[in-house]
Scaffold this active site. Structure first.
Site, short mmCIF file in Angstrom:
data_model
loop_
_atom_site.label_atom_id
_atom_site.label_comp_id
_atom_site.label_asym_id
_atom_site.label_seq_id
_atom_site.Cartn_x
_atom_site.Cartn_y
_atom_site.Cartn_z
CE1 TYR A 1 -3.92 -2.79 5.91
CE2 TYR A 1 -3.17 0.43 5.56
CZ TYR A 1 -3.29 -1.34 5.00
OH TYR A 1 -3.47 -1.02 3.22
CE LYS B 1 -1.54 -3.92 3.23
NZ LYS B 1 -2.23 -5.44 2.66
CB SER C 1 -0.89 0.27 0.94
OG SER C 1 -1.16 1.14 1.40
#
Ligand code: UD1
Length: 359
Positions: free
Chosen positions: A163, A167, A139
């Site tokens: 989060y 990644k 992302s």
């Protein structure tokens, strides 16, 4: 046997996709928003995708055609072993994971467990079965608050929430496993802001509960499920004061995965490579709302609020590397994104489900 094509889906959008060579591709998270669009593009391109989901059943309108395996949690290594023992996969596209920023702040262990432990399990089982080609959903969140734009793949990376850290960590894990074993070919795709829906209106985004992202929220206001959109900040140094992002049509994004797969199979030395998938264009919140109002003919009432903690001011991609090396470029602009989002929303005002009593 090759899966049948979904009957209600037009092939026209995929005409430019080269027919695949019938690779067996495992798609984790294949019933999610980006995963379902990618499974569809894979089917249209001639690959043989297998997917499973723990989050929801495959889209209702396509369920008879959907190449699904029983629901499997990627943290269940035994179940993963069984899947890999039963089929020889040529590659894996790994979407499965949790993705709500706010939830990750409150439940970091849930995110580390699901996203990181799950990915490690998957990589271990892939390795044990000699399947060493991977496309991973990363992302643009790994650029944090970028010092300048457009973001190029060489920028320093950072994360502002658990989060985002999952990644970042998974990207590093992938780089490390490639260093330890050069047989791995890995493509990390950094998505900017996926929006829109398949033009057929059969699949689209349907977040559970309160939508965290802009366009699902706008969509729910348009169909009358929410009274107004809260705009998070109108005092940024942008043309109209609202945050700027690089919105990308989900079908373009899915096609980026087909291009990545083609690169994995074209015989070139890949190693572990990273590509931005964006359009290279920045659009403000108010510009996006105006485009949606035009596409839908619906007025979106606004409430201006303060900035959302952790939000960057302006984020958009450099697309040069993907264009040059993946031969991929986004085709659709915000008009098409809003048109297709509205088409999906108006055909499915409650997404895949029924009215939620909590709504
Ligand atoms: C968010 C996540 C990012 C994730 C991405 C997935 C945060 C801080 N970042 O990115 O980690 O990878 O989604 O697509 O959550 N906005 C409003 N009102 C709303 C919702 C959003 O004004 O109700 C604004 C935001 O302030 C931002 C823009 O719309 O300027 C886009 O927001 P969003 O769709 O949440 O995406 P990102 O913040 O870019």
């Amino acid at each position: 046997m090759r899966p049948k094509r979904p009957p209600a889906i037009s092939r026209s959008l995929s005409e430019s996709l080269r027919a695949g060579d019938g690779e067996d591709v495992l798609v984790t998270g294949g019933a999610g928003y980006i995963g379902s669009h990618t499974v569809l593009q894979l089917l249209l391109a001639g690959s043989r995708p297998s997917s499973w989901t723990t989050s929801r059943t495959p889209p209702r309108s396509l369920s008879r055609e959907w190449p699904s395996l029983p629901g499997i949690d990627i943290r269940d290594k035994e179940a993963l072993e069984k899947v890999f023992a039963s089929t020889t996969f040529d590659a894996v596209i790994h979407f499965a994971g949790l993705k709500a920023v706010g939830e990750s702040v409150h439940k970091p262990l849930l995110y580390y467990n699901n996203n990181i432990i799950g990915t490690i399990n998957l990589l271990e089982v892939m390795s044990a079965h000699g399947c060493k080609k991977l496309v991973f959903s990363s992302s643009a969140t790994v650029y944090g608050w970028p010092k300048e734009v457009p973001c190029t793949e060489e920028f320093d990376l950072s994360a502002t929430n658990p989060y985002g850290r999952t990644k970042l960590f998974i990207e590093e894990i992938c780089r490390d496993i490639h260093i330890s074993d050069p047989d791995w070919s890995i493509i990390l795709l950094r998505y900017f802001n996926p929006v829109g829906a398949h033009p057929s209106g059969h699949i689209g985004e349907d977040p559970r509960g309160f939508p965290n992202n802009l366009m699902p929220f706008v969509q729910q206001v348009a169909v009358g499920r929410r009274p107004a959109l809260t705009v998070f900040g109108n005092d940024y140094s942008t043309n109209d004061g609202t945050g700027v992002r690089d919105y990308i049509h989900v079908v373009d994004l899915s096609d980026g995965h087909i291009s990545a797969l083609q690169k994995l199979f074209d015989g070139s030395e890949i190693g572990c490579e990273v590509y931005n998938l964006g359009t290279g264009k920045g659009t403000s919140v108010l510009e996006m709302v105006a485009a949606f109002e035009k596409a839908s003919g619906k007025e979106i009432p606004l409430v201006i609020a303060g900035r959302r903690p952790g939000d960057a001011e302006i984020v958009y991609a450099s697309t040069a590397k993907a264009e040059k090396e993946l031969h991929w470029k986004a085709k659709y602009g915000i008009e098409e994104m809003c048109r297709d989002q509205w088409n999906w929303a108006s055909m499915n005002p409650w997404g895949y489900g029924c009215p939620d009593p909590a709504d």
